[in-house]
Scaffold this motif. Structure first.
Motif, short mmCIF file in Angstrom:
data_model
loop_
_atom_site.label_atom_id
_atom_site.label_comp_id
_atom_site.label_asym_id
_atom_site.label_seq_id
_atom_site.Cartn_x
_atom_site.Cartn_y
_atom_site.Cartn_z
N VAL A 117 0.84 -1.21 0.00
CA VAL A 117 0.00 0.00 0.00
C VAL A 117 0.87 1.25 0.00
O VAL A 117 0.62 2.20 -0.74
N VAL A 118 1.93 1.27 0.81
CA VAL A 118 2.84 2.41 0.85
C VAL A 118 3.50 2.61 -0.51
O VAL A 118 3.61 3.74 -1.01
N GLU A 132 0.93 4.10 -2.87
CA GLU A 132 0.70 5.52 -2.54
C GLU A 132 1.84 6.38 -3.08
O GLU A 132 1.62 7.47 -3.60
N ASP A 133 3.09 5.90 -2.95
CA ASP A 133 4.23 6.63 -3.50
C ASP A 133 4.15 6.72 -5.02
O ASP A 133 4.49 7.76 -5.61
N VAL A 135 1.38 6.76 -6.81
CA VAL A 135 0.34 7.75 -7.11
C VAL A 135 0.88 9.17 -6.94
O VAL A 135 0.64 10.04 -7.77
#
Length: 190
Positions: A28-29, A32-33, A35
């Motif tokens: 997930v991290v 997110e990076d 995106v």
């Protein structure tokens, strides 16, 4: 005996659950990076302008607003860093930043005044004058822009609208001699 079986089954289940939780959290991290990185790349890209006309001669330009997470705002505004510094602001203070480029050009008939040896043209948006005596050229060009930022709704049913799909920007250029050639609007996600 029953307690021993519960512990034997619970401990491996807890260990496996924690492994998957940490693994998926790292995924997930990473996403997110990705995106955030794509938002910065989009901020640097030249997004095509959508053009329209109102009142038969007033140009309206529509463009999508680029939203960037605050920690990536510094990268998105790399080209404008010097201007922000001269304005004595910090990037963390910025909510949004817009850059618009206009091009003004037209062909107009000049009128000649023989006694002054002068060619001139004047209208609501421009004053032009050429003095033949001393070969000086005077010009004054005025412009007027209105910028409107509005929200696009993600969902709508009958007359109800909710959620936010994104933001769009409309620029109204009132000068018929001018044309918006470039626009970039970056907004910090909060």
């Amino acid at each position: 005996m029953k307690k021993d079986l519960i512990i034997i089954y619970t401990v491996p289940f807890a260990v496996i659950s924690m492994f998957f939780a940490f693994h998926y959290r790292s995924q997930v991290v990473k996403l997110e990076d990705d995106v955030a990185r794509m938002g910065v790349e989009l901020a640097h890209a030249q997004i095509p302008l959508q053009r329209d006309t109102i009142h038969d001669s007033i140009e309206v330009v529509t463009q999508t607003v680029v939203e960037v997470v605050p920690k990536k705002m510094k990268e998105a505004l790399a080209a404008d860093r010097q201007l922000i510094k001269e304005l004595q602001l910090k990037i963390q203070q910025l909510e949004a930043m817009q850059t618009t480029t206009l091009e003004t050009s037209d062909t107009v008939p000049a009128q000649y005044q023989p006694r002054d040896s002068c060619f001139y043209y004047s209208d609501q948006w421009a004053d032009l004058s050429l003095q033949l005596k001393d070969t000086t050229f005077y010009y004054n060009i005025r412009d007027s822009l209105s910028t409107v930022v509005y929200r696009e709704y993600r969902h709508h049913f009958l007359w109800w609208k909710w959620g936010t799909k994104g933001y769009r920007l409309k620029i109204v250029n009132f000068n018929p001699h001018s044309r918006v050639t470039y626009n970039k609007y970056i907004k910090a996600e909060r």
